[in-house]
Design a protein around this motif. Structure first.
Motif, PDB file in Angstrom:
ATOM      1  N   ILE A  22       0.857  -1.181   0.000  1.00 49.70           N
ATOM      2  CA  ILE A  22       0.000   0.000   0.000  1.00 49.70           C
ATOM      3  C   ILE A  22       0.895   1.233   0.000  1.00 49.70           C
ATOM      4  N   ARG A  23       0.722   2.082  -0.974  1.00 51.38           N
ATOM      5  CA  ARG A  23       1.518   3.301  -1.086  1.00 51.38           C
ATOM      6  C   ARG A  23       0.992   4.360  -0.127  1.00 51.38           C
ATOM      7  N   LYS A  24       1.810   5.366   0.119  1.00 54.69           N
ATOM      8  CA  LYS A  24       1.479   6.422   1.071  1.00 54.69           C
ATOM      9  C   LYS A  24       0.167   7.127   0.713  1.00 54.69           C
ATOM     10  N   HIS A  25      -0.022   7.461  -0.552  1.00 50.94           N
ATOM     11  CA  HIS A  25      -1.241   8.153  -0.960  1.00 50.94           C
ATOM     12  C   HIS A  25      -2.470   7.259  -0.816  1.00 50.94           C
ATOM     13  N   GLU A  26      -2.309   5.984  -1.109  1.00 44.24           N
ATOM     14  CA  GLU A  26      -3.415   5.035  -0.939  1.00 44.24           C
ATOM     15  C   GLU A  26      -3.783   4.907   0.532  1.00 44.24           C
ATOM     16  N   LEU A  27      -2.764   4.849   1.396  1.00 43.68           N
ATOM     17  CA  LEU A  27      -3.016   4.728   2.834  1.00 43.68           C
ATOM     18  C   LEU A  27      -3.716   5.974   3.362  1.00 43.68           C
ATOM     19  N   ALA A  28      -3.299   7.142   2.886  1.00 43.53           N
ATOM     20  CA  ALA A  28      -3.940   8.385   3.305  1.00 43.53           C
ATOM     21  C   ALA A  28      -5.425   8.372   2.946  1.00 43.53           C
ATOM     22  N   ARG A  40       3.363  12.326  10.282  1.00 46.98           N
ATOM     23  CA  ARG A  40       3.277  12.566  11.735  1.00 46.98           C
ATOM     24  C   ARG A  40       2.984  11.272  12.485  1.00 46.98           C
ATOM     25  N   MET A  41       2.116  10.445  11.941  1.00 42.03           N
ATOM     26  CA  MET A  41       1.782   9.182  12.593  1.00 42.03           C
ATOM     27  C   MET A  41       2.998   8.259  12.654  1.00 42.03           C
ATOM     28  N   ILE A  42       3.818   8.280  11.606  1.00 38.00           N
ATOM     29  CA  ILE A  42       5.047   7.487  11.605  1.00 38.00           C
ATOM     30  C   ILE A  42       5.992   8.018  12.679  1.00 38.00           C
ATOM     31  N   ALA A  43       6.123   9.343  12.752  1.00 37.97           N
ATOM     32  CA  ALA A  43       7.059   9.978  13.690  1.00 37.97           C
ATOM     33  C   ALA A  43       6.714   9.679  15.146  1.00 37.97           C
ATOM     34  N   ILE A  44       5.422   9.660  15.483  1.00 39.31           N
ATOM     35  CA  ILE A  44       5.049   9.425  16.879  1.00 39.31           C
ATOM     36  C   ILE A  44       4.848   7.943  17.189  1.00 39.31           C
ATOM     37  N   GLY A  45       4.953   7.105  16.159  1.00 44.89           N
ATOM     38  CA  GLY A  45       4.870   5.669  16.380  1.00 44.89           C
ATOM     39  C   GLY A  45       3.470   5.093  16.376  1.00 44.89           C
ATOM     40  N   SER A  46       2.481   5.873  15.929  1.00 44.66           N
ATOM     41  CA  SER A  46       1.116   5.332  15.908  1.00 44.66           C
ATOM     42  C   SER A  46       0.816   4.582  14.613  1.00 44.66           C
ATOM     43  N   LEU A  47       1.760   4.554  13.692  1.00 46.94           N
ATOM     44  CA  LEU A  47       1.621   3.821  12.440  1.00 46.94           C
ATOM     45  C   LEU A  47       2.852   2.943  12.297  1.00 46.94           C
ATOM     46  N   PRO A  48       2.691   1.687  11.877  1.00 49.04           N
ATOM     47  CA  PRO A  48       3.868   0.826  11.728  1.00 49.04           C
ATOM     48  C   PRO A  48       4.837   1.407  10.706  1.00 49.04           C
ATOM     49  N   PRO A  49       6.117   1.117  10.856  1.00 51.54           N
ATOM     50  CA  PRO A  49       7.094   1.685   9.917  1.00 51.54           C
ATOM     51  C   PRO A  49       6.899   1.135   8.509  1.00 51.54           C
ATOM     52  N   PRO A  50       7.092   1.986   7.507  1.00 51.23           N
ATOM     53  CA  PRO A  50       6.923   1.545   6.120  1.00 51.23           C
ATOM     54  C   PRO A  50       8.163   0.835   5.603  1.00 51.23           C
ATOM     55  N   LEU A  51       7.984   0.147   4.494  1.00 49.55           N
ATOM     56  CA  LEU A  51       9.124  -0.394   3.775  1.00 49.55           C
ATOM     57  C   LEU A  51       9.833   0.791   3.132  1.00 49.55           C
ATOM     58  N   ARG A  52      11.142   0.766   3.108  1.00 49.59           N
ATOM     59  CA  ARG A  52      11.891   1.881   2.527  1.00 49.59           C
ATOM     60  C   ARG A  52      12.893   1.376   1.501  1.00 49.59           C
ATOM     61  N   THR A  53      13.238   2.250   0.565  1.00 52.09           N
ATOM     62  CA  THR A  53      14.276   1.932  -0.409  1.00 52.09           C
ATOM     63  C   THR A  53      15.629   2.083   0.266  1.00 52.09           C
ATOM     64  N   LYS A  55      17.849   4.223  -0.269  1.00 48.83           N
ATOM     65  CA  LYS A  55      18.134   5.636  -0.020  1.00 48.83           C
ATOM     66  C   LYS A  55      17.238   6.222   1.065  1.00 48.83           C
ATOM     67  N   GLY A  56      16.310   5.433   1.583  1.00 49.96           N
ATOM     68  CA  GLY A  56      15.470   5.887   2.677  1.00 49.96           C
ATOM     69  C   GLY A  56      14.110   6.416   2.286  1.00 49.96           C
ATOM     70  N   TYR A  57      13.781   6.360   1.019  1.00 48.66           N
ATOM     71  CA  TYR A  57      12.471   6.825   0.585  1.00 48.66           C
ATOM     72  C   TYR A  57      11.403   5.818   0.967  1.00 48.66           C
ATOM     73  N   ILE A  58      10.232   6.314   1.353  1.00 50.32           N
ATOM     74  CA  ILE A  58       9.130   5.425   1.715  1.00 50.32           C
ATOM     75  C   ILE A  58       8.610   4.729   0.461  1.00 50.32           C
ATOM     76  N   GLN A  59       8.532   3.424   0.517  1.00 49.75           N
ATOM     77  CA  GLN A  59       8.022   2.629  -0.597  1.00 49.75           C
ATOM     78  C   GLN A  59       6.563   2.254  -0.362  1.00 49.75           C
ATOM     79  N   ALA A  68      -2.993  -6.055  10.627  1.00 50.74           N
ATOM     80  CA  ALA A  68      -2.652  -6.420  12.012  1.00 50.74           C
ATOM     81  C   ALA A  68      -2.637  -5.172  12.878  1.00 50.74           C
ATOM     82  N   TRP A  69      -2.191  -4.042  12.348  1.00 56.04           N
ATOM     83  CA  TRP A  69      -2.129  -2.785  13.096  1.00 56.04           C
ATOM     84  C   TRP A  69      -3.523  -2.294  13.456  1.00 56.04           C
ATOM     85  N   LYS A  70      -4.490  -2.464  12.562  1.00 54.52           N
ATOM     86  CA  LYS A  70      -5.859  -1.989  12.804  1.00 54.52           C
ATOM     87  C   LYS A  70      -6.563  -2.757  13.907  1.00 54.52           C
TER      88      LYS A  70
END
Length: 71
Positions: A22-28, A40-53, A55-59, A68-70
């Motif tokens: 699920i991409r970031k825009h789809e999740l939004a 913000r949800m990633i930063a405060i830990g209320s959303l599980p960490p995303p897969l990253r490339t 270089k650190g870009y969110i995949q 499982a998170w829901k």
């Protein structure tokens, strides 16, 4: 000279195995929030960490992790 087309191995692997990313825009859209809120949800830990490339870009997120998170 013909333009070279690159094969996306990640996309091919997820399609054949039934794994959904699920991409970031789809999740939004799914959560009815903005993409800024996703960050913000990633930063405060209320959303599980995303897969990253490398270089650190969110995949994206694995659908099974979001389900499982829901719960």
């Amino acid at each position: 000279m013909a333009k070279r087309k690159y094969f996306d191995y990640c996309r091919a692997m997820t399609r054949s195995s039934g794994i959904q990313i699920i991409r970031k825009h789809e999740l939004a859209k799914m959560l009815n929030v903005s993409t800024s809120t996703i960050y913000r949800m990633i930063a405060i830990g209320s959303l599980p960490p995303p897969l990253r490339t490398e270089k650190g870009y969110i995949q994206g997120w694995l659908l099974e992790h979001l389900q499982a998170w829901k719960k």
